[in-house]
Design an enzyme around this catalytic site. Structure first.
Site, PDB file in Angstrom:
ATOM      1  CG  ASP A   1     -32.224  54.476  99.481  1.00 20.97           C
ATOM      2  OD1 ASP A   1     -31.628  55.318  98.796  1.00 20.97           O
ATOM      3  OD2 ASP A   1     -32.747  53.447  99.009  1.00 20.97           O
TER       4      ASP A   1
ATOM      5  CE1 TYR B   1     -25.298  46.615  90.036  1.00 23.36           C
ATOM      6  CE2 TYR B   1     -25.174  44.975  88.296  1.00 23.36           C
ATOM      7  CZ  TYR B   1     -25.846  45.540  89.360  1.00 23.36           C
ATOM      8  OH  TYR B   1     -27.065  45.022  89.761  1.00 23.36           O
TER       9      TYR B   1
HETATM   10  P1  NAD Z   1     -32.572  50.775  92.522  1.00 28.20           P
HETATM   11  O1  NAD Z   1     -31.532  51.621  91.907  1.00 28.20           O
HETATM   12  O2  NAD Z   1     -33.997  51.125  92.274  1.00 28.20           O
HETATM   13  O3  NAD Z   1     -32.372  50.666  94.089  1.00 28.20           O
HETATM   14  C1  NAD Z   1     -31.140  50.760  94.716  1.00 28.20           C
HETATM   15  C2  NAD Z   1     -31.326  51.606  95.955  1.00 28.20           C
HETATM   16  O4  NAD Z   1     -30.062  51.689  96.635  1.00 28.20           O
HETATM   17  C3  NAD Z   1     -31.734  53.037  95.645  1.00 28.20           C
HETATM   18  O5  NAD Z   1     -32.784  53.443  96.499  1.00 28.20           O
HETATM   19  C4  NAD Z   1     -30.472  53.850  95.910  1.00 28.20           C
HETATM   20  O6  NAD Z   1     -30.732  55.190  96.270  1.00 28.20           O
HETATM   21  C5  NAD Z   1     -29.818  53.040  97.008  1.00 28.20           C
HETATM   22  N1  NAD Z   1     -28.372  53.211  97.107  1.00 28.20           N
HETATM   23  C6  NAD Z   1     -27.464  53.165  96.098  1.00 28.20           C
HETATM   24  N2  NAD Z   1     -26.217  53.352  96.564  1.00 28.20           N
HETATM   25  C7  NAD Z   1     -26.352  53.509  97.920  1.00 28.20           C
HETATM   26  C8  NAD Z   1     -25.432  53.742  98.969  1.00 28.20           C
HETATM   27  N3  NAD Z   1     -24.115  53.841  98.742  1.00 28.20           N
HETATM   28  N4  NAD Z   1     -25.924  53.867 100.238  1.00 28.20           N
HETATM   29  C9  NAD Z   1     -27.252  53.767 100.489  1.00 28.20           C
HETATM   30  N5  NAD Z   1     -28.158  53.556  99.520  1.00 28.20           N
HETATM   31  C10 NAD Z   1     -27.711  53.421  98.253  1.00 28.20           C
HETATM   32  O7  NAD Z   1     -32.275  49.280  92.031  1.00 28.20           O
HETATM   33  P2  NAD Z   1     -33.096  47.943  92.205  1.00 28.20           P
HETATM   34  O8  NAD Z   1     -33.464  47.463  90.855  1.00 28.20           O
HETATM   35  O9  NAD Z   1     -34.151  48.114  93.227  1.00 28.20           O
HETATM   36  O10 NAD Z   1     -31.957  46.978  92.750  1.00 28.20           O
HETATM   37  C11 NAD Z   1     -31.838  46.644  94.122  1.00 28.20           C
HETATM   38  C12 NAD Z   1     -30.693  45.685  94.317  1.00 28.20           C
HETATM   39  O11 NAD Z   1     -30.905  44.512  93.550  1.00 28.20           O
HETATM   40  C13 NAD Z   1     -29.342  46.265  93.866  1.00 28.20           C
HETATM   41  O12 NAD Z   1     -28.345  45.842  94.760  1.00 28.20           O
HETATM   42  C14 NAD Z   1     -29.118  45.619  92.513  1.00 28.20           C
HETATM   43  O13 NAD Z   1     -27.763  45.484  92.219  1.00 28.20           O
HETATM   44  C15 NAD Z   1     -29.791  44.270  92.703  1.00 28.20           C
HETATM   45  N6  NAD Z   1     -30.227  43.732  91.413  1.00 28.20           N
HETATM   46  C16 NAD Z   1     -31.293  44.264  90.760  1.00 28.20           C
HETATM   47  C17 NAD Z   1     -31.653  43.765  89.512  1.00 28.20           C
HETATM   48  C18 NAD Z   1     -32.837  44.293  88.755  1.00 28.20           C
HETATM   49  O14 NAD Z   1     -33.066  43.862  87.629  1.00 28.20           O
HETATM   50  N7  NAD Z   1     -33.637  45.186  89.274  1.00 28.20           N
HETATM   51  C19 NAD Z   1     -30.914  42.723  88.937  1.00 28.20           C
HETATM   52  C20 NAD Z   1     -29.813  42.233  89.634  1.00 28.20           C
HETATM   53  C21 NAD Z   1     -29.483  42.726  90.877  1.00 28.20           C
END
Ligand code: NAD
Ligand code: UDP
Length: 313
Positions: free
Chosen positions: A35, A147
């Site tokens: 991360d 996105y």
């Molecule tokens: P979040 O923002 O809490 O977690 C994303 C994590 O990825 C964070 O810890 C961030 O620091 C890390 N990150 C971002 N860019 C990075 C990079 N370039 N290199 C390394 N780490 C990186 O979001 P979340 O809600 O936990 O979502 C997790 C995944 O699920 C994401 O891929 C998101 O697109 C997908 N998703 C989530 C939802 C939702 O409703 N929560 C819906 C659809 C898809």
């Protein structure tokens, strides 16, 4: 008990990722969390740092990394519209270059890789509810495109790695997921409303509040992710994961106000550009191939999430 594996979770310091790391450790696996903490927090995984089976690597997946693991969950990517639009070029890079880097590891090691895709691939959907067959209605030059199109391109890459190199890909399309460890100020609707209600502030409804979303509690989502990873190599998805209960933002606001027992009122703000009017997953495929369906209904999940925010604010 399944075989003990070393599993890479990118984005493991984030909201969903931290719950997934916890679950995989509880299942007896070794977990490597990668991360860059752009939207994640060490606080989400602090309680795991002492575990001999947990490793943390601060790294941005847009850069290559050389690592030996048995499976990959690729969750790294900011998920809140506020965050992913803050540095949109980097969001696209994370989706595209990040996926290429992770797929490269999967190719070298011939291991399964799961991609956290999103309901955003359906854009502002003209079909309702959304099945996996629907191709979507996405603006490729708007503020959400970094996105939406980033995640769509990631899916393309995953399926080309499958067709060209026979990689065991697993693509899940996650619908709005909520629960403890969302950031209080990350701008997503559930965290916004709960924090506003707990503080007695006005709940900010964007537009007229008639737009709908379907909210899945994080524990249910983790079950779905793990079930998908455990499918045979020929099961690729894409498969929708989400809770089909559909609510308008006005209904959500009223429910949060009721559950928090708050005096907050609602205030109307402009609707963000390209904000989808409706969202509801058809989860029959997940039921069929994963025997999965969400167990936690919105009221129950919100109460747990409210408890969490009340404890950290
Ligand atoms: P979040 O923002 O809490 O977690 C994303 C994590 O990825 C964070 O810890 C961030 O620091 C890390 N990150 C971002 N860019 C990075 C990079 N370039 N290199 C390394 N780490 C990186 O979001 P979340 O809600 O936990 O979502 C997790 C995944 O699920 C994401 O891929 C998101 O697109 C997908 N998703 C989530 C939802 C939702 O409703 N929560 C819906 C659809 C898809
Ligand atoms: N929203 C809202 N008030 C807020 C934050 C969001 O009314 O304070 C709306 C937003 O316009 C969207 C819905 O809630 O229609 C879900 O927004 P979120 O950012 O959580 O997720 P996404 O739009 O990516 O589904």
């Amino acid at each position: 008990m399944q075989k003990r594996k070393t599993i890479l979770v990118t984005g493991g310091g984030g909201f969903i990722g931290s719950h997934l790391c916890e679950r995989l450790l509880a299942d007896g696996h070794d977990v490597v969390c990668v991360d860059n903490f752009y939207t994640g927090s060490k606080n989400n995984i602090r309680h795991l740092l002492d575990s001999p089976n947990f490793e943390l690597i601060r790294h941005d997946i847009t850069f290559p990394i050389y690592i030996e693991v048995d499976a990959i969950y690729n969750l790294a990517c900011p998920a809140s519209p506020v965050h992913y639009q803050n540095n949109p070029i980097h969001t696209t890079k994370t989706c595209v270059s990040g996926s290429i880097n992770m797929l490269g590891i999967a190719k070298r090691l011939n291991i399964p890789i799961l991609q956290a895709s999103t309901s955003e691939v359906y854009g502002n959907p003209l079909e309702h509810p959304q099945t996996e067959q629907y191709w979507g209605n996405v603006n490729c030059i708007g503020v959400r495109s970094c996105y939406d199109e980033g995640k769509r391109c990631a899916e393309t890459l995953f399926f080309d790695y499958r067709r060209q190199l026979n990689i065991a890909i697993k693509v899940v399309r996650i619908f709005n997921t909520y629960g403890p460890r969302m950031l209080p100020y990350d701008g997503r609707v559930v965290s916004n409303f709960i924090v506003q209600a707990l503080r007695g502030k006005e709940l900010t409804i964007y537009g007229d509040g008639s737009q709908t979303r379907s909210f899945c509690y994080v524990a249910d989502m983790i079950e779905g992710l793990v079930a998908m990873m455990e499918t045979p190599p020929d099961v690729t998805g894409p498969v929708n994961l989400g809770n089909p209960g559909e609510f308008t933002m006005l209904e959500l606001a009223d429910l949060v106000i009721e559950l928090v027992n708050s005096n907050s009122r609602k205030v109307f703000k402009p609707l963000p550009q390209d904000d989808p009017a409706q969202r509801k997953p058809d989860i029959s495929l997940a039921g069929k191939i994963l025997n999965w369906k969400p167990q936690v209904q919105l009221r129950e999940g919100l109460l747990k999430t409210i408890d969490y925010f009340a404890s950290i604010l």
